[in-house]
Design an enzyme around this catalytic site. Structure first.
Site, short mmCIF file in Angstrom:
data_model
loop_
_atom_site.label_atom_id
_atom_site.label_comp_id
_atom_site.label_asym_id
_atom_site.label_seq_id
_atom_site.Cartn_x
_atom_site.Cartn_y
_atom_site.Cartn_z
N MET A 1 0.85 -1.20 0.00
CA MET A 1 0.00 0.00 0.00
C MET A 1 0.88 1.25 0.00
SD MET A 1 -3.48 -0.94 1.93
CE MET A 1 -2.98 -0.61 3.60
N GLY A 2 2.16 1.08 -0.35
CA GLY A 2 3.05 2.23 -0.48
C GLY A 2 3.57 2.74 0.84
N HIS B 1 9.25 -3.31 3.70
CA HIS B 1 8.89 -3.53 2.29
C HIS B 1 10.13 -3.85 1.47
CE1 HIS B 1 5.43 -0.69 3.34
NE2 HIS B 1 4.81 -1.77 2.90
N GLN C 1 -3.17 -12.37 7.56
CA GLN C 1 -3.38 -12.04 6.14
C GLN C 1 -2.72 -13.10 5.25
OE1 GLN C 1 -2.99 -8.01 4.21
NE2 GLN C 1 -0.93 -8.69 3.82
N MET D 1 8.34 -2.83 11.89
CA MET D 1 8.16 -1.71 10.96
C MET D 1 6.77 -1.74 10.36
SD MET D 1 11.67 -1.00 9.04
CE MET D 1 13.18 -0.85 10.00
N SER E 1 3.97 1.17 8.09
CA SER E 1 3.73 2.54 7.58
C SER E 1 2.97 3.35 8.62
CB SER E 1 2.92 2.49 6.28
OG SER E 1 3.60 1.69 5.34
N ARG E 2 2.18 2.67 9.47
CA ARG E 2 1.36 3.38 10.46
C ARG E 2 2.18 3.86 11.65
NH1 ARG E 2 -2.91 -0.55 8.74
NH2 ARG E 2 -4.64 0.71 7.96
#
Ligand code: PAF
Length: 282
Positions: A30-31, A37, A153, A184, A186-187
């Site tokens: 999701m970038g 990533h 997931q 790690m 993104s949030r």
């Protein structure tokens, strides 16, 4: 490196590569790429002739009161990082290119999605499965790489791939952590400086449970209490959303730990919900 914005362009590029006999790896994201990533991208780079990274904040996996609008985005930076790590194409569609206004087909794996994150995010995994199946259909990769931070997931996607006879190998890569143990994500940018200083307590709690198990305590309920007590002492402003001991493949609850068991946790602190997990080996 190509920047592709439509499913048709992605399909056509991948078709061309396959016609040339090239193998393809896919890293769905999701970038707002971080080193976690990058570990997926680096692994994928070594697994195939061509590498596609998708950057798509998938609206269908966010509930009505979740953070879709404020989810961090930085496409120019993502493109530079993907290129530096050897991607051949980045697929970054607008939501309208991925979903028709009357989109009506969904993929669900309800049995594995009912607990853990699925309990507090009821439509989340339906959105994940649907978008990942769309990406796998467009790219037809030999291998697709995901992070094990989102263990549930990955278990759900593997079950989907098995049940629907998908061809791609789904690879899970170990959680990538900051030096102090924070997984790690993104949030993590949502954390205040004060919260950020304390959240390594989550990882420490997981390690404490592993130690306690090694010392002989095998009762999941007791081990869960030990995690919660550790959190209350070291991150008192937090609230555990769940602390669950489950079978790593079926995600069904485990009460007594006698074989490899996943301890998965979600912890809310301020406006942030962080997830982490540890595989407990016996
Ligand atoms: O793990 C994620 O970032 C997302 O759930 C995924 C797999 C890219 C689907 O949107």
């Amino acid at each position: 490196m190509d920047l592709l914005n439509t499913p048709a362009a992605l399909r056509s590029q991948c078709r061309q590569w396959r016609a040339q006999g090239k193998s393809i790896a896919l890293v769905p994201t999701m970038g707002f790429l971080h080193d976690g990533h990058m570990s997926l991208i680096d692994h994928a780079r070594g697994r195939a002739d061509r590498l596609v990274v998708s950057v798509f904040v998938n609206p269908t996996q966010f509930g009505p009161n979740e953070d879709l609008d404020r989810y961090p985005r930085d496409l120019p930076r993502d493109l530079a990082l993907a290129q530096a790590h050897g991607a051949d194409a980045v697929f970054a569609p607008e939501p309208g290119a991925m979903y028709q206004p009357d989109h009506s087909t969904w993929v669900e794996v309800p049995e594995l999605a009912k607990g853990l994150c699925g309990a507090s995010r009821p439509i989340h995994f339906r959105g994940v499965c649907t978008v990942v199946l769309k990406l796998l259909n467009l790219v037809q990769p030999d291998v697709a790489v995901f992070g094990q931070k989102d263990w549930q997931q990955l278990a759900i996607l593997r079950r989907m791939a098995r049940d629907l006879d998908l061809d791609a190998e789904l690879v899970g890569m170990p959680i990538f952590r900051e030096a102090d143990g924070l997984a790690m994500s993104s949030r993590n940018v949502y954390l205040t400086a004060e919260e950020r200083a304390k959240v390594p307590a989550i990882r420490q709690g997981l390690l404490l449970v592993r130690q306690t198990l090694a010392a002989g305590e095998k009762d999941a309920a007791r081990l869960g209490e030990i995690f919660c007590e550790h959190l209350a002492a070291n991150l008192p402003e937090s609230r555990p959303d769940y602390v669950s001991f489950v079978d790593p493949e079926s995600i069904s609850p485990v009460a007594h730990i006698s074989e490899a068991t996943l301890l998965a946790v979600a912890v809310c602190i301020g406006k942030v919900r962080l997830i982490d997990n540890i595989l407990l080996e016996v």
